[in-house]
Design a protein around this motif. Structure first.
Motif, PDB file in Angstrom:
ATOM      1  N   GLU A 189      -7.621   1.541   2.124  1.00 17.25           N
ATOM      2  CA  GLU A 189      -6.776   0.389   2.459  1.00 17.25           C
ATOM      3  C   GLU A 189      -5.531   0.828   3.233  1.00 17.25           C
ATOM      4  O   GLU A 189      -5.123   0.195   4.217  1.00 17.25           O
ATOM      5  CB  GLU A 189      -6.348  -0.359   1.190  1.00 17.25           C
TER       6      GLU A 189
ATOM      7  N   GLY B 198       0.802  -1.213   0.000  1.00 17.05           N
ATOM      8  CA  GLY B 198       0.000   0.000   0.000  1.00 17.05           C
ATOM      9  C   GLY B 198       0.832   1.258   0.000  1.00 17.05           C
ATOM     10  O   GLY B 198       0.445   2.261  -0.569  1.00 17.05           O
TER      11      GLY B 198
ATOM     12  N   GLU C 120      -4.648   0.006   7.112  1.00 22.35           N
ATOM     13  CA  GLU C 120      -3.392  -0.651   7.457  1.00 22.35           C
ATOM     14  C   GLU C 120      -2.663   0.115   8.560  1.00 22.35           C
ATOM     15  O   GLU C 120      -2.129  -0.473   9.495  1.00 22.35           O
ATOM     16  CB  GLU C 120      -2.524  -0.722   6.201  1.00 22.35           C
TER      17      GLU C 120
ATOM     18  N   THR D 215     -11.111  -1.937   6.319  1.00 20.21           N
ATOM     19  CA  THR D 215     -11.504  -0.819   5.456  1.00 20.21           C
ATOM     20  C   THR D 215     -12.944  -0.410   5.741  1.00 20.21           C
ATOM     21  O   THR D 215     -13.302   0.763   5.599  1.00 20.21           O
ATOM     22  CB  THR D 215     -11.354  -1.196   3.971  1.00 20.21           C
TER      23      THR D 215
END
Lengths: 206, 182
Positions: free
Chosen positions: A167, A15, A171, A177
């Motif tokens: 996302e 990500g 994280e 989410t």
């Protein structure tokens, strides 16, 4: 996480900027060896990002300076712990987010900031009304964001200041989410209610 | 025109965008000084530590008042006056008249070796321990000077008696050692 208010867990595996280029890696390695000049390079590369998050989260320039200072001192003192294989960006985010939450937890009273108003007054007479309106609007937004609960506020800041995806936020924050979406949605509702006068005004455009 | 449900999003995007860090930030990193909130925390921590130290000292003095009398080693423990009396006679050669008392319970006895041996008889009076130092007249001043507690002394039958208590107000408890009905 919800209860502790901190964002624990292993470094994100995806990500963010996963791969450090050779130069970044070299800079970080130099930092880990105690090279202060290298740390200055790291600081210059990330100071605006750190300060932006701190400012938008706290709503106060002086508090943002404190948080940014704490963040970089934390980076300086714990760069040894950073594992080269992980994303430095996500590590940095985590440090600054935790610094924000820690600052909040210490009971620091967050006050509205008036820097933008001062800046507006300093501006040329031309467009001064627009600038004042914009400054006032920004002040209102910042003040209302600062009143959100920490969990919603940090999600809002990461979303709108940093432009992170759901996302990525999930994280960092250590939740799903769906939770990110839910917090954002709740924050939107609260802010829509509290800032309804801006809607009537249509929002002063830049 | 903003969407009915999402008008707030562009407003937030417009006003929560990135900012530029002030020039002074590096100076604060390069010459680190504690952030204001941290200074406050440090001050609080010092204040707390100070209060803790004072509390510990006060508690220590309190305990010392209660325990210093008792904590000095008792070599023989008994609540029987005749047993204490016999032990004192055997170990110091002193004849100490001890009376049974409902108000002052015997705990035990030890020998203080500071020149000629003296007996140190410990009582429990209420919630406090009180020590009665008994020595021959010639050695008594040295014994009294060696204690840190409040003392009250008198001489009888060639022996020096010294009551040792935690504070002056408790000296009156020493009266109970000899005057059980007091």
């Amino acid at each position: 996480m919800e209860k502790s208010g901190r964002f624990p867990g292993p470094p994100p595996s995806y990500g963010f900027g996963m791969v450090l280029d050779a130069n970044d890696r070299e800079v970080i390695e130099a930092c880990r060896r105690g090279d202060y000049d290298a740390f200055r390079v790291l600081f210059e590369a990330h100071k605006d990002r750190v300060y932006s998050i701190a400012l938008r989260y706290s709503g106060d320039a002086a508090t943002a300076m404190d948080i940014a200072q704490e963040t970089f001192l934390k980076l300086l003192s714990s760069i040894q712990d950073f594992r080269g294989g992980a994303s430095f960006e996500s590590w940095l985010y985590r440090v600054v987010v935790n610094a924000c939450l820690d600052h909040h937890r210490r009971g620091r009273r967050l006050i509205p900031f008036f820097d933008s108003l001062i800046e507006a007054v300093k501006a040329p007479a031309e467009n001064i009304l627009n600038k004042l309106m914009r400054a006032e609007e920004e002040q209102d937004v910042q003040r209302m964001v600062a009143k959100l609960c920490p969990e919603q506020r940090i999600v809002v800041v990461l979303r709108y200041t940093e432009g992170l995806s759901y996302e990525q936020i999930a994280e960092l924050v250590g939740c799903s989410t769906g939770t990110v979406a839910s917090r954002l949605n709740r924050a939107h509702k609260v802010l829509e209610r509290r800032l309804s006068h801006l809607r009537m005004r249509g929002g002063s455009s830049a | 025109m903003h969407n009915e449900d999402t008008w707030i999003e562009p407003v937030l995007a417009r006003h929560l965008g990135p900012a530029t860090a002030p020039e002074g930030l590096w100076e604060r990193i390069g010459e680190p000084r504690l952030p204001r909130a941290a200074v406050s925390s440090v001050r609080l921590a010092w204040a707390f530590a100070g209060v803790l130290v004072v509390a510990v000292l006060l508690w220590g003095f309190h305990l010392r008042g209660e325990a210093s009398v008792e904590n000095q080693a008792l070599e023989f423990r008994s609540d029987k006056a005749d047993q204490i009396q016999a032990w004192v006679k055997t170990n110091t050669g002193l004849e100490v008249p001890l009376h049974a008392s409902a108000s002052a319970g015997l705990i035990g006895v030890g020998v203080v070796k500071n020149g000629a041996p003296a007996a140190r008889i410990v009582y429990r009076v209420g919630a406090k321990d009180v020590a009665l130092l008994v020595a021959s007249v010639g050695t008594a001043p040295a014994l009294a000077a060696s204690t840190g507690d409040k003392i009250f002394s008198w001489t009888a039958r060639g022996q020096r008696y010294t009551v040792e208590c935690a504070d002056a107000d408790e000296l009156k408890m020493g009266c109970l050692l000899c005057h059980a009905g007091a």
